[in-house]
Scaffold this motif. Structure first.
Motif, PDB file in Angstrom:
ATOM      1  N   LEU A  43       0.827  -1.209   0.000  1.00 17.13           N
ATOM      2  CA  LEU A  43       0.000   0.000   0.000  1.00 17.13           C
ATOM      3  C   LEU A  43       0.859   1.255   0.000  1.00 17.13           C
ATOM      4  CD1 LEU A  43      -2.869  -0.982   2.448  1.00 17.13           C
ATOM      5  CD2 LEU A  43      -2.974  -0.765  -0.033  1.00 17.13           C
ATOM      6  N   ALA A  44       1.994   1.201   0.676  1.00 20.12           N
ATOM      7  CA  ALA A  44       2.894   2.348   0.674  1.00 20.12           C
ATOM      8  C   ALA A  44       3.416   2.617  -0.733  1.00 20.12           C
ATOM      9  CB  ALA A  44       4.055   2.106   1.632  1.00 20.12           C
ATOM     10  N   TRP A  45       3.691   1.549  -1.479  1.00 19.41           N
ATOM     11  CA  TRP A  45       4.142   1.726  -2.856  1.00 19.41           C
ATOM     12  C   TRP A  45       3.059   2.417  -3.680  1.00 19.41           C
ATOM     13  CZ3 TRP A  45       2.582   0.340  -7.728  1.00 19.41           C
ATOM     14  CH2 TRP A  45       3.516   0.534  -8.736  1.00 19.41           C
ATOM     15  N   TRP A  46       1.807   2.018  -3.515  1.00 19.45           N
ATOM     16  CA  TRP A  46       0.715   2.647  -4.250  1.00 19.45           C
ATOM     17  C   TRP A  46       0.520   4.092  -3.816  1.00 19.45           C
ATOM     18  CZ3 TRP A  46      -1.165   1.274  -8.636  1.00 19.45           C
ATOM     19  CH2 TRP A  46      -1.124  -0.054  -9.019  1.00 19.45           C
ATOM     20  N   ARG A  47       0.702   4.372  -2.519  1.00 20.82           N
ATOM     21  CA  ARG A  47       0.573   5.759  -2.054  1.00 20.82           C
ATOM     22  C   ARG A  47       1.629   6.652  -2.692  1.00 20.82           C
ATOM     23  NH1 ARG A  47      -0.171   3.664   3.712  1.00 20.82           N
ATOM     24  NH2 ARG A  47      -2.412   3.568   3.891  1.00 20.82           N
ATOM     25  N   GLY A  50       0.905   7.224  -6.330  1.00 18.91           N
ATOM     26  CA  GLY A  50      -0.138   8.236  -6.462  1.00 18.91           C
ATOM     27  C   GLY A  50       0.398   9.633  -6.208  1.00 18.91           C
ATOM     28  N   PHE A  51       1.285   9.755  -5.251  1.00 17.50           N
ATOM     29  CA  PHE A  51       1.907  11.043  -4.957  1.00 17.50           C
ATOM     30  C   PHE A  51       2.698  11.544  -6.158  1.00 17.50           C
ATOM     31  CE2 PHE A  51       5.707  13.300  -3.459  1.00 17.50           C
ATOM     32  CZ  PHE A  51       5.113  14.395  -2.870  1.00 17.50           C
ATOM     33  N   PHE A  52       3.500  10.665  -6.754  1.00 22.44           N
ATOM     34  CA  PHE A  52       4.303  11.078  -7.898  1.00 22.44           C
ATOM     35  C   PHE A  52       3.450  11.318  -9.137  1.00 22.44           C
ATOM     36  CE2 PHE A  52       7.800   9.176  -5.379  1.00 22.44           C
ATOM     37  CZ  PHE A  52       8.524  10.353  -5.239  1.00 22.44           C
ATOM     38  N   LYS A 154      -6.665  20.310  -7.633  1.00 18.50           N
ATOM     39  CA  LYS A 154      -6.174  20.847  -6.373  1.00 18.50           C
ATOM     40  C   LYS A 154      -5.017  19.933  -5.948  1.00 18.50           C
ATOM     41  CE  LYS A 154      -9.944  23.495  -5.383  1.00 18.50           C
ATOM     42  NZ  LYS A 154     -10.315  23.925  -6.676  1.00 18.50           N
ATOM     43  N   SER A 155      -3.809  20.275  -6.353  1.00 17.22           N
ATOM     44  CA  SER A 155      -2.665  19.376  -6.173  1.00 17.22           C
ATOM     45  C   SER A 155      -2.418  19.025  -4.715  1.00 17.22           C
ATOM     46  CB  SER A 155      -1.407  20.018  -6.756  1.00 17.22           C
ATOM     47  OG  SER A 155      -1.575  20.224  -8.125  1.00 17.22           O
ATOM     48  N   THR A 156      -2.551  19.991  -3.830  1.00 15.96           N
ATOM     49  CA  THR A 156      -2.300  19.715  -2.422  1.00 15.96           C
ATOM     50  C   THR A 156      -3.315  18.733  -1.869  1.00 15.96           C
ATOM     51  OG1 THR A 156      -1.483  21.966  -2.217  1.00 15.96           O
ATOM     52  CG2 THR A 156      -1.945  20.787  -0.197  1.00 15.96           C
ATOM     53  N   ARG A 157      -4.561  18.909  -2.214  1.00 12.87           N
ATOM     54  CA  ARG A 157      -5.612  18.015  -1.728  1.00 12.87           C
ATOM     55  C   ARG A 157      -5.433  16.617  -2.302  1.00 12.87           C
ATOM     56  NH1 ARG A 157      -8.348  14.715   0.261  1.00 12.87           N
ATOM     57  NH2 ARG A 157     -10.595  14.665   0.375  1.00 12.87           N
ATOM     58  N   LEU A 158      -5.084  16.528  -3.578  1.00 15.57           N
ATOM     59  CA  LEU A 158      -4.919  15.223  -4.195  1.00 15.57           C
ATOM     60  C   LEU A 158      -3.728  14.486  -3.603  1.00 15.57           C
ATOM     61  CD1 LEU A 158      -5.641  16.154  -7.882  1.00 15.57           C
ATOM     62  CD2 LEU A 158      -7.089  14.861  -6.354  1.00 15.57           C
ATOM     63  N   ASN A 159      -2.636  15.182  -3.404  1.00 20.84           N
ATOM     64  CA  ASN A 159      -1.461  14.512  -2.849  1.00 20.84           C
ATOM     65  C   ASN A 159      -1.639  14.183  -1.378  1.00 20.84           C
ATOM     66  OD1 ASN A 159       0.009  14.276  -5.168  1.00 20.84           O
ATOM     67  ND2 ASN A 159       0.983  16.259  -4.929  1.00 20.84           N
ATOM     68  N   SER A 160      -2.386  14.990  -0.645  1.00 19.23           N
ATOM     69  CA  SER A 160      -2.572  14.694   0.767  1.00 19.23           C
ATOM     70  C   SER A 160      -3.459  13.475   0.968  1.00 19.23           C
ATOM     71  CB  SER A 160      -3.164  15.899   1.495  1.00 19.23           C
ATOM     72  OG  SER A 160      -4.494  16.113   1.063  1.00 19.23           O
ATOM     73  N   SER A 161      -4.219  13.086  -0.038  1.00 21.77           N
ATOM     74  CA  SER A 161      -5.039  11.889   0.109  1.00 21.77           C
ATOM     75  C   SER A 161      -4.223  10.623  -0.051  1.00 21.77           C
ATOM     76  CB  SER A 161      -6.166  11.904  -0.916  1.00 21.77           C
ATOM     77  OG  SER A 161      -5.633  11.764  -2.210  1.00 21.77           O
ATOM     78  N   HIS A 162      -3.044  10.729  -0.646  1.00 22.70           N
ATOM     79  CA  HIS A 162      -2.212   9.547  -0.845  1.00 22.70           C
ATOM     80  C   HIS A 162      -1.227   9.326   0.294  1.00 22.70           C
ATOM     81  CE1 HIS A 162      -3.568   8.590  -4.851  1.00 22.70           C
ATOM     82  NE2 HIS A 162      -3.542   9.869  -5.129  1.00 22.70           N
ATOM     83  N   ILE A 163      -0.738  10.387   0.901  1.00 23.92           N
ATOM     84  CA  ILE A 163       0.275  10.277   1.945  1.00 23.92           C
ATOM     85  C   ILE A 163      -0.335  10.763   3.244  1.00 23.92           C
ATOM     86  CG2 ILE A 163       2.565  10.966   2.679  1.00 23.92           C
ATOM     87  CD1 ILE A 163       2.581   9.351   0.131  1.00 23.92           C
ATOM     88  N   THR A 164      -0.459   9.867   4.202  1.00 28.47           N
ATOM     89  CA  THR A 164      -1.009  10.257   5.491  1.00 28.47           C
ATOM     90  C   THR A 164       0.084  10.871   6.353  1.00 28.47           C
ATOM     91  OG1 THR A 164      -0.593   8.082   6.408  1.00 28.47           O
ATOM     92  CG2 THR A 164      -2.745   8.439   5.390  1.00 28.47           C
TER      93      THR A 164
END
Length: 170
Positions: A43-47, A50-52, A154-164
């Motif tokens: 799951l960390a790999w998928w997060r 998604g971040f990248f 919304k880049s910040t919102r999208l990236n914050s959903s992948h990395i807790t």
């Protein structure tokens, strides 16, 4: 290595800043990882992917912000247009980008950021291909509209959903 052994073999309890007792850290290798740990790593790999992907989407949107100015001379020669039409072509991206901020924010909150990112990048890719193959001013204007609609994220919102937060703290 010896310092780490001595440090973590100690049986003294660990406490955090609030005075609560903490669990002792466990060093795992892939050989002794349990299925739960392997799932967390997967799951960390998928997060992170998604971040990248979100970072790539941001850089694509930044590229499209400035590309009209970089090829302005070629666009004016190809479409035989003046400065006002060129300004309209460049500003179409920003008009659509600005108009869809609020509706897209609502969609991100209701549908989910990952689906919106996927759909948006697909629309932006179709718009990019159409912009490259456009043969008239109207086709270029429509493709810039698609690009503006697709990269409005919304880049910040999208990236914050992948990395807790607990995962992002190193």
């Amino acid at each position: 290595l010896e310092f780490r052994r001595v440090l973590f073999r100690s049986r003294a309890p660990l406490y955090n800043l609030t005075g609560r007792r903490m669990r002792r850290p466990v060093f795992l290798s892939p050989m002794n990882a349990t299925p739960d740990i392997q799932l967390q790593r997967h799951l960390a790999w998928w997060r992170w992917s998604g971040f990248f992907l979100g970072c790539a989407a941001f850089f694509l949107s930044f590229f499209h912000r400035v590309c009209t100015g970089a090829i302005a001379g070629d666009l004016q020669r190809e479409f035989e247009m003046g400065a006002a039409a060129l300004g309209t072509l460049g500003a179409t991206y920003f008009y659509i980008y600005g108009l869809t901020q609020v509706p897209l924010g609502v969609l991100i909150d209701t549908i989910g950021p990952r689906k919106i990112l996927w759909v948006g990048m697909t629309v932006a890719g179709i718009g990019s291909l159409a912009y490259g193959y456009s043969g008239s001013f109207g086709a270029a204007l429509a493709s810039r509209t698609l690009i503006g609609l697709g990269v409005d994220r919304k880049s910040t919102r999208l990236n914050s959903s992948h990395i807790t937060i607990s995962y992002a703290v190193f």
